[in-house]
Write a protein that holds these residues in place. Structure first.
Motif, PDB file in Angstrom:
ATOM      1  N   MET A 117      53.886 -34.649  13.573  1.00  0.00           N
ATOM      2  CA  MET A 117      53.403 -33.287  13.697  1.00  0.00           C
ATOM      3  C   MET A 117      54.532 -32.376  14.154  1.00  0.00           C
ATOM      4  SD  MET A 117      50.278 -31.867  15.989  1.00  0.00           S
ATOM      5  CE  MET A 117      51.123 -31.895  17.580  1.00  0.00           C
ATOM      6  N   GLN A 118      54.905 -31.493  13.296  1.00  0.00           N
ATOM      7  CA  GLN A 118      56.056 -30.663  13.602  1.00  0.00           C
ATOM      8  C   GLN A 118      55.814 -29.217  13.221  1.00  0.00           C
ATOM      9  OE1 GLN A 118      59.680 -31.834  11.685  1.00  0.00           O
ATOM     10  NE2 GLN A 118      60.832 -31.621  13.568  1.00  0.00           N
ATOM     11  N   LEU A 119      56.383 -28.333  13.999  1.00  0.00           N
ATOM     12  CA  LEU A 119      56.362 -26.929  13.618  1.00  0.00           C
ATOM     13  C   LEU A 119      57.433 -26.729  12.547  1.00  0.00           C
ATOM     14  CD1 LEU A 119      55.982 -25.437  17.194  1.00  0.00           C
ATOM     15  CD2 LEU A 119      54.274 -25.354  15.386  1.00  0.00           C
TER      16      LEU A 119
ATOM     17  N   GLU B  57      53.142 -20.159  11.283  1.00  0.00           N
ATOM     18  CA  GLU B  57      52.880 -21.462  10.674  1.00  0.00           C
ATOM     19  C   GLU B  57      51.965 -21.297   9.454  1.00  0.00           C
ATOM     20  OE1 GLU B  57      53.869 -24.860  11.645  1.00  0.00           O
ATOM     21  OE2 GLU B  57      55.397 -23.509  12.401  1.00  0.00           O
TER      22      GLU B  57
ATOM     23  N   GLN C 163      50.514 -23.569   7.710  1.00  0.00           N
ATOM     24  CA  GLN C 163      49.383 -24.471   7.829  1.00  0.00           C
ATOM     25  C   GLN C 163      48.894 -24.419   9.258  1.00  0.00           C
ATOM     26  OE1 GLN C 163      47.547 -26.173   5.943  1.00  0.00           O
ATOM     27  NE2 GLN C 163      48.621 -26.274   3.996  1.00  0.00           N
TER      28      GLN C 163
ATOM     29  N   PHE D 157      46.284 -27.232  22.172  1.00  0.00           N
ATOM     30  CA  PHE D 157      47.701 -26.936  21.926  1.00  0.00           C
ATOM     31  C   PHE D 157      47.932 -25.422  22.005  1.00  0.00           C
ATOM     32  CE2 PHE D 157      51.200 -25.916  19.029  1.00  0.00           C
ATOM     33  CZ  PHE D 157      52.172 -26.810  19.421  1.00  0.00           C
TER      34      PHE D 157
ATOM     35  N   VAL E 114      47.638 -23.691  25.517  1.00  0.00           N
ATOM     36  CA  VAL E 114      48.829 -23.739  26.379  1.00  0.00           C
ATOM     37  C   VAL E 114      49.807 -22.639  25.960  1.00  0.00           C
ATOM     38  CG1 VAL E 114      50.854 -25.093  27.066  1.00  0.00           C
ATOM     39  CG2 VAL E 114      48.602 -26.184  26.942  1.00  0.00           C
ATOM     40  N   LEU E 115      50.037 -22.518  24.663  1.00  0.00           N
ATOM     41  CA  LEU E 115      50.965 -21.481  24.190  1.00  0.00           C
ATOM     42  C   LEU E 115      50.471 -20.077  24.540  1.00  0.00           C
ATOM     43  CD1 LEU E 115      52.084 -22.709  20.659  1.00  0.00           C
ATOM     44  CD2 LEU E 115      53.076 -23.217  22.893  1.00  0.00           C
TER      45      LEU E 115
ATOM     46  N   MET F 212      51.766 -26.096  11.529  1.00  0.00           N
ATOM     47  CA  MET F 212      51.799 -27.405  12.202  1.00  0.00           C
ATOM     48  C   MET F 212      50.774 -28.323  11.563  1.00  0.00           C
ATOM     49  SD  MET F 212      51.260 -28.192  16.216  1.00  0.00           S
ATOM     50  CE  MET F 212      49.488 -28.056  16.274  1.00  0.00           C
TER      51      MET F 212
ATOM     52  N   GLU G 195      52.863 -40.685  13.225  1.00  0.00           N
ATOM     53  CA  GLU G 195      53.638 -39.473  12.957  1.00  0.00           C
ATOM     54  C   GLU G 195      55.133 -39.740  13.180  1.00  0.00           C
ATOM     55  OE1 GLU G 195      52.595 -36.049  12.068  1.00  0.00           O
ATOM     56  OE2 GLU G 195      51.089 -37.416  11.290  1.00  0.00           O
TER      57      GLU G 195
ATOM     58  N   GLN H  63      57.559 -37.622  13.242  1.00  0.00           N
ATOM     59  CA  GLN H  63      58.113 -36.632  14.153  1.00  0.00           C
ATOM     60  C   GLN H  63      57.117 -36.418  15.275  1.00  0.00           C
ATOM     61  OE1 GLN H  63      60.806 -35.063  14.571  1.00  0.00           O
ATOM     62  NE2 GLN H  63      61.952 -35.390  12.692  1.00  0.00           N
TER      63      GLN H  63
ATOM     64  N   SER I 121      57.620 -34.942  18.057  1.00  0.00           N
ATOM     65  CA  SER I 121      57.782 -33.660  18.740  1.00  0.00           C
ATOM     66  C   SER I 121      57.588 -32.490  17.798  1.00  0.00           C
ATOM     67  CB  SER I 121      59.182 -33.557  19.339  1.00  0.00           C
ATOM     68  OG  SER I 121      59.416 -34.636  20.200  1.00  0.00           O
ATOM     69  N   VAL I 122      56.915 -31.465  18.286  1.00  0.00           N
ATOM     70  CA  VAL I 122      56.653 -30.293  17.446  1.00  0.00           C
ATOM     71  C   VAL I 122      57.932 -29.515  17.137  1.00  0.00           C
ATOM     72  CG1 VAL I 122      54.210 -30.027  18.037  1.00  0.00           C
ATOM     73  CG2 VAL I 122      55.946 -28.912  19.456  1.00  0.00           C
ATOM     74  N   LEU I 123      58.905 -29.586  18.031  1.00  0.00           N
ATOM     75  CA  LEU I 123      60.240 -29.052  17.752  1.00  0.00           C
ATOM     76  C   LEU I 123      61.238 -30.129  18.173  1.00  0.00           C
ATOM     77  CD1 LEU I 123      59.974 -25.389  19.178  1.00  0.00           C
ATOM     78  CD2 LEU I 123      60.140 -26.030  16.759  1.00  0.00           C
ATOM     79  N   ASP I 124      62.347 -30.236  17.452  1.00  0.00           N
ATOM     80  CA  ASP I 124      63.316 -31.296  17.730  1.00  0.00           C
ATOM     81  C   ASP I 124      63.752 -31.322  19.192  1.00  0.00           C
ATOM     82  OD1 ASP I 124      63.327 -32.226  15.176  1.00  0.00           O
ATOM     83  OD2 ASP I 124      65.087 -31.085  14.552  1.00  0.00           O
TER      84      ASP I 124
ATOM     85  N   PHE J 184      56.386 -26.057  24.992  1.00  0.00           N
ATOM     86  CA  PHE J 184      55.934 -26.829  23.828  1.00  0.00           C
ATOM     87  C   PHE J 184      55.620 -28.276  24.185  1.00  0.00           C
ATOM     88  CE2 PHE J 184      57.426 -23.208  21.393  1.00  0.00           C
ATOM     89  CZ  PHE J 184      56.430 -23.128  20.439  1.00  0.00           C
TER      90      PHE J 184
ATOM     91  N   ASP K  15      54.324 -29.195  27.025  1.00  0.00           N
ATOM     92  CA  ASP K  15      52.994 -29.130  27.642  1.00  0.00           C
ATOM     93  C   ASP K  15      51.903 -28.963  26.576  1.00  0.00           C
ATOM     94  OD1 ASP K  15      54.149 -29.414  30.093  1.00  0.00           O
ATOM     95  OD2 ASP K  15      53.952 -27.315  30.688  1.00  0.00           O
ATOM     96  N   ALA K  16      52.191 -28.136  25.570  1.00  0.00           N
ATOM     97  CA  ALA K  16      51.205 -27.898  24.509  1.00  0.00           C
ATOM     98  C   ALA K  16      50.957 -29.199  23.734  1.00  0.00           C
ATOM     99  CB  ALA K  16      51.697 -26.796  23.578  1.00  0.00           C
ATOM    100  N   GLN K  17      52.033 -29.890  23.456  1.00  0.00           N
ATOM    101  CA  GLN K  17      51.951 -31.160  22.734  1.00  0.00           C
ATOM    102  C   GLN K  17      51.152 -32.196  23.538  1.00  0.00           C
ATOM    103  OE1 GLN K  17      55.839 -31.987  20.778  1.00  0.00           O
ATOM    104  NE2 GLN K  17      55.775 -33.812  22.054  1.00  0.00           N
TER     105      GLN K  17
END
Lengths: 147, 147
Positions: A1-3, A83, A85, A118, A121-122, B1, B83, B85, B87-90, B111, B113-115
């Motif tokens: 799951m990635q942005l 995003e 999606q 998710f 939190v953002l 995402m 999954e 990946q 992490s939602v961002l690298d 991010f 925390d959101a994840q």
């Protein structure tokens, strides 16, 4: 799951502009400081301008700057807009999704709840919240603030 | 995402097998009932077998079945494993990520925390929790239970 890379670049651009103050920053400068594609950063800038987050001024002395204060750019709202999606699985927000059990599946609610957690939190943060430590970030990006 | 198609297929296969009981189910049957690619479902089955979630028996009378009870397949754990990946961002879980401000950036914690909030919701559920309404799901998938 990635942005997406798009969201990644958008976040970097907005942080950069939040640190840069009022001056018009050439897009190439932002791309250069983050060592990423200028071409793609340009596309991101076009979309952020369309969404009203930045002003984009064309021409030789042009560039970009924030159109709203960093306090007004909520991270949750931003990510929902950048995003393509929004749903982690197609079925989550689509009752017509192409799955034999879509009408009866409890998994959809579980993922909808996870997705909401998710975003929740953002939603607690804006770009302003992540502009600290301001001095260190400016040093790392070699930004001379103005305005 | 978005979650990957791999995770999507894995969830469908595990739900199907949870509804099918003890019998060995040909992978083509599962793919057919969901109207998805048998070839890709085969790849998913191989990985789910490697992870210990299913038994995969080769040959003419072969097929797949759950290797553990649905109660033991946590959705959070499953998604973290399927999954590629996580992490939602690298940068979220990588201090060496390729970004000029990685060492000072507060966005990473937001991010992260959101994840975690996303995974925390999934961690409350197992495959067993989403096998209801069992009768309706079996009807939709035309499953005759056994075992």
């Amino acid at each position: 799951m990635q942005l997406t890379l798009f969201t990644d670049y958008a976040l970097r651009m907005l942080m950069f502009l939040g640190l840069a103050g009022d001056r018009l920053v050439p897009i190439a400068e932002i791309a250069d400081k983050f060592d990423v594609s200028t071409h793609y950063m340009l596309k991101v800038a076009q979309e952020l301008a369309r969404l009203g987050y930045i002003d984009a001024i064309r021409g030789r002395n042009g560039g970009v700057r924030l159109a709203v204060t960093p306090e007004r750019i909520g991270l949750g709202e931003l990510v929902r807009k950048t995003e393509p999606q929004a749903s982690v699985l197609d079925c989550v927000d689509d009752d017509q999704a192409d799955c034999a059990i879509v009408g009866a599946c409890k998994l959809r609610k579980v993922f909808r709840d996870a997705q909401r957690a998710f975003h929740a939190v953002l939603d607690e943060y804006t770009v302003a919240d992540v502009l600290a430590p301001r001095r260190e970030l400016r040093q790392l990006l070699q930004i001379t603030p103005s305005g």
